[in-house]
Design an enzyme around this catalytic site. Structure first.
Site, PDB file in Angstrom:
ATOM      1  CB  ALA A  15       3.212 119.451  68.631  1.00 48.93           C
ATOM      2  N   GLY A  23       2.706 120.093  73.849  1.00 50.43           N
ATOM      3  CA  GLY A  23       4.158 119.946  73.715  1.00 50.43           C
ATOM      4  C   GLY A  23       4.920 121.049  74.432  1.00 50.43           C
TER       5      GLY A  23
HETATM    6  N1  DAK Z   1       0.060 124.885  66.371  1.00 49.64           N
HETATM    7  C1  DAK Z   1       0.076 125.708  65.283  1.00 49.64           C
HETATM    8  N2  DAK Z   1      -0.294 126.992  65.335  1.00 49.64           N
HETATM    9  C2  DAK Z   1      -0.701 127.495  66.512  1.00 49.64           C
HETATM   10  C3  DAK Z   1      -0.743 126.701  67.699  1.00 49.64           C
HETATM   11  C4  DAK Z   1      -0.317 125.331  67.596  1.00 49.64           C
HETATM   12  N3  DAK Z   1      -0.247 124.522  68.646  1.00 49.64           N
HETATM   13  N4  DAK Z   1      -1.192 127.463  68.698  1.00 49.64           N
HETATM   14  C5  DAK Z   1      -1.417 128.675  68.184  1.00 49.64           C
HETATM   15  N5  DAK Z   1      -1.131 128.698  66.860  1.00 49.64           N
HETATM   16  C6  DAK Z   1      -1.258 129.812  65.931  1.00 49.64           C
HETATM   17  C7  DAK Z   1      -2.706 130.064  65.555  1.00 49.64           C
HETATM   18  O1  DAK Z   1      -3.110 129.182  64.526  1.00 49.64           O
HETATM   19  C8  DAK Z   1      -2.636 131.492  65.103  1.00 49.64           C
HETATM   20  O2  DAK Z   1      -2.094 131.525  63.812  1.00 49.64           O
HETATM   21  P1  DAK Z   1      -2.753 132.487  62.663  1.00 49.64           P
HETATM   22  O3  DAK Z   1      -4.165 132.039  62.554  1.00 49.64           O
HETATM   23  O4  DAK Z   1      -2.593 133.878  63.218  1.00 49.64           O
HETATM   24  O5  DAK Z   1      -1.918 132.207  61.461  1.00 49.64           O
HETATM   25  C9  DAK Z   1      -1.623 132.121  66.036  1.00 49.64           C
HETATM   26  O6  DAK Z   1      -0.854 131.019  66.552  1.00 49.64           O
HETATM   27  C10 DAK Z   1      -2.246 132.844  67.212  1.00 49.64           C
HETATM   28  O7  DAK Z   1      -3.155 131.947  67.827  1.00 49.64           O
HETATM   29  P2  DAK Z   1      -4.672 132.330  68.156  1.00 49.64           P
HETATM   30  O8  DAK Z   1      -5.192 133.308  67.167  1.00 49.64           O
HETATM   31  O9  DAK Z   1      -5.427 131.064  68.323  1.00 49.64           O
HETATM   32  O10 DAK Z   1      -4.488 133.084  69.548  1.00 49.64           O
HETATM   33  P3  DAK Z   1      -5.526 133.152  70.753  1.00 49.64           P
HETATM   34  O11 DAK Z   1      -4.959 134.123  71.715  1.00 49.64           O
HETATM   35  O12 DAK Z   1      -6.908 133.373  70.267  1.00 49.64           O
HETATM   36  O13 DAK Z   1      -5.489 131.686  71.410  1.00 49.64           O
HETATM   37  C11 DAK Z   1      -4.428 129.691  72.275  1.00 49.64           C
HETATM   38  C12 DAK Z   1      -4.314 131.225  72.011  1.00 49.64           C
HETATM   39  C13 DAK Z   1      -3.054 129.202  72.755  1.00 49.64           C
HETATM   40  C14 DAK Z   1      -5.447 129.432  73.365  1.00 49.64           C
HETATM   41  C15 DAK Z   1      -4.846 128.991  70.957  1.00 49.64           C
HETATM   42  O14 DAK Z   1      -3.960 129.409  69.919  1.00 49.64           O
HETATM   43  C16 DAK Z   1      -4.785 127.513  71.064  1.00 49.64           C
HETATM   44  O15 DAK Z   1      -5.668 126.866  71.634  1.00 49.64           O
HETATM   45  N6  DAK Z   1      -3.742 126.907  70.469  1.00 49.64           N
HETATM   46  C17 DAK Z   1      -3.598 125.461  70.405  1.00 49.64           C
HETATM   47  C18 DAK Z   1      -3.156 124.960  71.762  1.00 49.64           C
HETATM   48  C19 DAK Z   1      -3.061 123.460  71.766  1.00 49.64           C
HETATM   49  O16 DAK Z   1      -4.047 122.739  71.625  1.00 49.64           O
HETATM   50  N7  DAK Z   1      -1.855 122.999  71.970  1.00 49.64           N
HETATM   51  C20 DAK Z   1      -1.568 121.578  72.044  1.00 49.64           C
HETATM   52  C21 DAK Z   1      -1.184 121.135  70.678  1.00 49.64           C
HETATM   53  S1  DAK Z   1      -1.141 119.382  70.624  1.00 49.64           S
HETATM   54  C22 DAK Z   1       3.427 113.674  69.065  1.00 49.64           C
HETATM   55  C23 DAK Z   1       4.069 114.239  70.084  1.00 49.64           C
HETATM   56  C24 DAK Z   1       3.607 115.389  70.659  1.00 49.64           C
HETATM   57  C25 DAK Z   1       2.443 115.984  70.187  1.00 49.64           C
HETATM   58  C26 DAK Z   1       1.805 115.414  69.164  1.00 49.64           C
HETATM   59  C27 DAK Z   1       2.278 114.271  68.573  1.00 49.64           C
HETATM   60  N8  DAK Z   1       3.884 112.436  68.471  1.00 49.64           N
HETATM   61  C28 DAK Z   1       4.672 111.576  69.316  1.00 49.64           C
HETATM   62  C29 DAK Z   1       3.613 112.157  67.144  1.00 49.64           C
HETATM   63  C30 DAK Z   1       2.012 117.181  70.813  1.00 49.64           C
HETATM   64  C31 DAK Z   1       0.783 117.655  70.620  1.00 49.64           C
HETATM   65  C32 DAK Z   1       0.415 118.989  71.026  1.00 49.64           C
HETATM   66  O17 DAK Z   1       1.175 119.761  71.567  1.00 49.64           O
END
Ligand code: DAK
Length: 260
Positions: free
Chosen positions: A66, A111
């Site tokens: 997400a 997500g």
């Molecule tokens: N959200 C927004 N932007 C994201 C993102 C994300 N999940 N993942 C990556 N990006 C963006 C980065 O911010 C970056 O943007 P710029 O800085 O270039 O503008 C671009 O994508 C490239 O990412 P990186 O520069 O970080 O690329 P790397 O190769 O260095 O790293 C990575 C890739 C996938 C390891 C890293 O980007 C990362 O750790 N991303 C976050 C992964 C993560 O934690 N995902 C889980 C998100 S939490 C809910 C229901 C569901 C949810 C929440 C609430 N409710 C019922 C209310 C779900 C929650 C989730 O999914």
């Protein structure tokens, strides 16, 4: 149908749905979730499509979760709204009357992993990575991860993955049954299409009823589940395709299903 972050392509009987926000690694913001909802509504209507492939644009990511930037400052009310939106879309996808194959090139995190799990079958590239990293962000999985992951990989492994937030590679995902198949990245879409076309050769109503029986039957006890199966089995006999499939076998000729 106006879409910003999702594309829909139709290749004969197969639809290819692509989450198209590669700059943010296809992270799911509310705009993207709404697009996905619109596309699913279109797929529900289209009787000429027999299978669906869901993928992410670019080689690097299926869906990196997400959208954290959008979620960061949500109020309680907005958080609830976002959660309801996402959960409704995921549930609609899970209940779509066509099989959905997730083709996972790279990251399927949070997500993104949950979206893949709302699909029927998962094919991953050798470069794919999976995790439920939510606890590291101070939240629980919110798009069904705590419910679908244990149903797919079992309680112990699901708890380990969810409590640690560990990222696992494609080979481990295959070993624990999170994905059905791992293929080289360059073959990913071809493999997904081959599988989708193979499914699409079968009687589409029967495939749809199999999905219904599996989805509904696994939510209830065995006595009720058998009744769910019997009900769906019975429905097949009101279809022309059942007559065609069995008729073709008896007459030793090729079958020609009409989705009727
Ligand atoms: N959200 C927004 N932007 C994201 C993102 C994300 N999940 N993942 C990556 N990006 C963006 C980065 O911010 C970056 O943007 P710029 O800085 O270039 O503008 C671009 O994508 C490239 O990412 P990186 O520069 O970080 O690329 P790397 O190769 O260095 O790293 C990575 C890739 C996938 C390891 C890293 O980007 C990362 O750790 N991303 C976050 C992964 C993560 O934690 N995902 C889980 C998100 S939490 C809910 C229901 C569901 C949810 C929440 C609430 N409710 C019922 C209310 C779900 C929650 C989730 O999914």
């Amino acid at each position: 149908m106006e879409l910003k972050n999702v594309t829909l392509e139709k290749k004969e009987k197969v639809a290819i749905v692509t989450i198209n926000r590669p700059k943010a690694l296809n992270a799911l913001n509310s705009e993207t979730l709404k697009d996905l909802d619109t596309v699913i509504a279109e797929l529900e209507k289209d009787k000429d499509l027999y299978a669906v492939i869901l993928t992410g644009a670019g080689d690097k990511s299926f869906v990196a979760g997400a959208d954290i930037a959008e979620m960061k400052d949500l109020t309680e009310e907005q958080g609830k709204e976002f959660g309801i939106l996402g959960n409704n879309v995921f549930r609609r996808l899970e209940n779509l009357d066509k099989p959905v194959i997730a083709a996972i090139s790279g990251f399927a995190l949070g997500g993104g992993c949950e979206l893949a799990m709302a699909c029927d079958i998962r094919i991953a590239s050798e470069k794919a990575k999976f995790a439920q990293p939510e606890v590291g962000l101070g939240i629980t999985p919110g798009f069904g991860g705590t419910q679908r992951l244990p149903r797919i990989v079992g309680l112990g492994k699901a708890k380990e993955l969810i409590y640690t937030g560990d990222i696992i590679k494609a080979d481990e995902a295959l070993r624990i049954g999170l994905v059905n198949k791992v293929v080289p990245l360059e073959n990913l879409m071809e493999e997904a299409l081959t599988l989708a076309n193979k499914i699409a050769e079968n009687a589409p109503i029967a495939v749809k009823l199999c999905k219904d029986a599996i989805n509904r039957g696994t939510q209830v006890d065995m006595d009720q589940a058998i009744l769910v199966e019997a009900e769906d089995f019975g429905k097949c006999f009101s279809t022309e395709d059942q007559k065609e499939g069995m008729g073709a076998f008896i007459e030793r000729r090729a079958k020609n299903f009409q989705n009727k």
